[in-house]
Design a protein around this motif. Structure first.
Motif, PDB file in Angstrom:
ATOM      1  N   ASN A 202      40.805  45.678  42.708  1.00 34.69           N
ATOM      2  CA  ASN A 202      41.069  44.087  42.039  1.00 34.69           C
ATOM      3  C   ASN A 202      41.887  44.272  41.282  1.00 34.69           C
ATOM      4  OD1 ASN A 202      38.294  43.341  43.279  1.00 34.69           O
ATOM      5  ND2 ASN A 202      37.809  45.126  42.145  1.00 34.69           N
ATOM      6  N   GLU A 204      44.380  41.705  41.504  1.00 31.27           N
ATOM      7  CA  GLU A 204      44.698  40.619  41.634  1.00 31.27           C
ATOM      8  C   GLU A 204      43.271  39.915  41.530  1.00 31.27           C
ATOM      9  OE1 GLU A 204      47.596  39.342  44.025  1.00 31.27           O
ATOM     10  OE2 GLU A 204      46.345  39.552  46.280  1.00 31.27           O
ATOM     11  N   VAL A 205      43.555  38.132  41.576  1.00 32.09           N
ATOM     12  CA  VAL A 205      42.492  37.643  40.935  1.00 32.09           C
ATOM     13  C   VAL A 205      42.737  36.195  41.556  1.00 32.09           C
ATOM     14  CG1 VAL A 205      40.678  39.143  39.736  1.00 32.09           C
ATOM     15  CG2 VAL A 205      41.884  37.334  38.770  1.00 32.09           C
ATOM     16  N   TYR A 206      41.470  35.383  42.050  1.00 34.40           N
ATOM     17  CA  TYR A 206      42.217  34.364  41.937  1.00 34.40           C
ATOM     18  C   TYR A 206      41.484  33.152  41.315  1.00 34.40           C
ATOM     19  CZ  TYR A 206      41.785  30.374  44.798  1.00 34.40           C
ATOM     20  OH  TYR A 206      42.650  28.522  44.887  1.00 34.40           O
ATOM     21  N   ASP A 207      43.031  32.441  40.580  1.00 31.38           N
ATOM     22  CA  ASP A 207      43.007  31.167  39.521  1.00 31.38           C
ATOM     23  C   ASP A 207      43.036  30.116  40.309  1.00 31.38           C
ATOM     24  OD1 ASP A 207      43.311  30.170  37.962  1.00 31.38           O
ATOM     25  OD2 ASP A 207      45.508  30.888  37.122  1.00 31.38           O
ATOM     26  N   ASN A 213      46.275  33.996  43.472  1.00 36.11           N
ATOM     27  CA  ASN A 213      45.856  34.864  43.223  1.00 36.11           C
ATOM     28  C   ASN A 213      47.264  35.495  41.653  1.00 36.11           C
ATOM     29  OD1 ASN A 213      43.981  35.411  44.315  1.00 36.11           O
ATOM     30  ND2 ASN A 213      45.234  36.659  45.946  1.00 36.11           N
ATOM     31  N   ASN A 216      45.477  41.033  37.527  1.00 37.84           N
ATOM     32  CA  ASN A 216      44.428  41.319  37.105  1.00 37.84           C
ATOM     33  C   ASN A 216      44.513  42.719  36.196  1.00 37.84           C
ATOM     34  OD1 ASN A 216      41.442  41.796  35.875  1.00 37.84           O
ATOM     35  ND2 ASN A 216      40.834  42.311  36.965  1.00 37.84           N
TER      36      ASN A 216
END
Length: 543
Positions: A202, A204-207, A213, A216
């Motif tokens: 993970n 990167e995470v969705y914003d 993305n 993270n």
């Protein structure tokens, strides 16, 4: 070759031999670029015995990171995230070993050779593919070499021509050292006892607020520390290099002791770089919507020389000499766009039209940036009974980067002298159990010119305004000089059971280029001057 890129353009299967000329004496024949010595590479040519041959080789190599830092497992996470907490028994997660993969390099080559006494042909092709120990790092390289050698007019005229082409593509070349864009910083600083696997899966995470993305990580990534897997996957680069070398030489044997030789080559390098930084990369490196770098670089170098060479024997004496002139001309064109922290209009859209070209962005361009070196040189070696020799060299260079100085017309002159003798061939030393004794001594000088545009007025254009250089030009600027002394001996005793190689060297470099910051009251920013002295001496011994 200027820049040292010539050897990277060669396939190892094409190399016949490599010779090392150590120290400043080599500079008399090869110029200031050879001030620290010369590597002479002789490439293969076709067979002269009427043979046809085909050679094929392939190799496969694997790379593994084996010398990793030893990490502690006693202190856990503190209030400031780093591993400075209370002492405890921590689970041993091998985050370092899991980050590195097994690298691989494969080299395959094929060569064809054919020839007779009058004409020899040689052709080779090589392919190199590889991947690094850090994910996403890839290399692909193709080499083509063709060489033809021929003799005409009863072997009096000899022609030798070659073409060497190389195309190399490098993807995601890892940063060497430093903090920024180096995945090892985040990897090594990650708190002990914690499992990095989550941030690998993970990175990167969705914003929702930005509809994209973002990075993270367990802590702030405003500065140099970032998620190492974000750097690997979301800071991407691609470098493409095209390199071509075309060379031709001709030598005419006037008589049994005099030869006229001329050589020339064209060396072309074309580099393209594209680098993408996705949105949410550390603000110290990129803008809010990311960063984009695009560079085109072209370098063309012409080299030519003309030499008169002699080799004559008179009884116990021999004379080898050369008198010549050479021209080295280099032209550079380059354009580099870099959005830096100015950001992009639209996040993660990587093209030139999307760069916000404000004061934080950068556009650098060189148009026909040229430098030229003109030289006269001479060398002579006098030998006696193939046991004692004296070598004399002299060279004078006129460098375009000395324009507008007192040395522009005279250039700079540097000589060398060396003596050597195989004493055991002149005097019988067998009673002292000495089978071989050679002594040698040399003195040499070498010059180094300033970099381009130091002695020339320059200007820049920014926002439509022409700005002249604020550097105060120095008409008294001199070339940097190095004077070297070296003495040594080679001794073999007791039927060659004891071998001793001893060398003492001492070099002084002075007239170094120093950039002096001017007082604001002068109206100038800086001033390039000569100064300083560096002494380097030592003893090398081998038993």
């Amino acid at each position: 070759r200027d820049g040292g890129d010539g050897i990277s353009n060669l396939n190892s299967e094409d190399i016949e031999s490599i010779s090392i000329l150590k120290g400043a004496p080599a500079a008399a024949l090869y110029g200031s670029q050879a001030g620290n010595g010369v590597i002479l590479i002789t490439t293969k040519k076709g067979k002269s015995q009427g043979q046809r041959s085909i050679s094929f080789s392939t190799s496969l190599m694997f790379d593994k990171a084996v010398s990793l830092p030893e990490m502690q497992n006693r202190y856990g996470v503190s209030e400031i995230i780093d591993s400075w907490g209370e002492r405890q028994n921590l689970p041993k997660n091998d985050n370092l070993k899991d980050f590195f993969s097994t690298g691989m390099a494969s080299i395959t080559s094929v060569s064809l050779s054919h020839g007779n006494e009058k004409l020899q042909n040689y052709f080779s092709y090589a392919n190199t593919t590889g991947k690094g120990i850090i994910d996403k790092n890839r290399l692909s390289k193709h080499n083509l070499t063709f060489r033809e050698t021929s003799t005409l007019f009863n072997d009096r005229l000899r022609l030798d021509g070659s073409v060497n082409l190389m195309r190399q593509v490098t993807k995601n070349k890892p940063t060497v050292g430093g903090f920024y864009m180096n995945p090892l910083v985040g990897l090594y600083r990650f708190p002990r006892g914690e499992d990095l696997t989550y941030y690998k899966d993970n990175f990167e995470v969705y914003d929702e607020s930005r509809n994209l993305n973002i990075q993270n990580w367990h802590t702030s990534y405003d500065d140099f520390e970032q998620n190492p897997y974000w750097i690997v996957n979301r800071i991407q680069s691609k470098e493409v290099r095209l390199h071509a070398i075309v060379s031709l030489s001709a030598s005419f044997k006037v008589n049994d002791w005099l030869t006229v030789q001329t050589r020339g080559n064209v060396d072309c390098i074309n580099d393209k770089l594209r680098q993408k930084f996705y949105a949410s990369t550390a603000p110290a490196l990129a803008g809010t919507n990311g960063r984009y770098i695009e560079m085109d670089y072209q370098d063309i170098q012409f080299y030519g020389d003309l030499m008169l060479m002699m080799k004559k024997q008179w009884g116990d004496f021999s004379v080898n000499g050369a008198l010549g002139t050479s021209l080295n001309d280099k032209t550079t064109n380059s354009t580099r766009y870099d959005s830096k922290t100015a950001s992009l209009y639209y996040a993660n859209v990587f093209n030139l039209a999307n760069i916000i070209m404000n004061g934080s962005a950068a556009l650098d361009q060189k148009i026909d940036a040229r430098r030229q070196l003109q030289s006269l040189f001479a060398t002579v070696q006098v030998g006696y009974k193939e046991s004692a020799y004296i070598d004399l060299t002299a060279r004078n260079d006129w460098f375009s980067t000395l324009a507008n100085t007192d040395n522009e017309r005279s250039g700079f002159f540097y000589p060398s002298v060396g003596v050597s003798a195989v004493v055991s061939e002149i005097v019988d030393l067998s009673k002292a159990y000495i089978s071989f004794l050679k002594v040698r001594a040399s003195y040499s000088e070498v010059g180094n010119p300033p970099m381009r545009q130091i002695t020339m007025p320059t200007y820049t254009i920014k926002d439509g305004v022409i700005n002249t250089s604020s550097r105060l030009l120095n008409p008294d600027l001199k070339p940097e000089r190095t004077k070297s002394v070296e003495v040594g001996m080679n001794l073999k005793m007791f039927q060659n059971l004891l071998n001793i190689d001893l060398t003492y060297y001492n070099s002084n470099t002075y007239n170094q280029f120093i950039n002096y910051t001017m007082p604001p009251s002068t109206g100038y920013s800086d001033y390039m001057l000569n100064g300083g002295k560096v002494n380097n001496w030592g003893i090398e011994a081998r038993l």
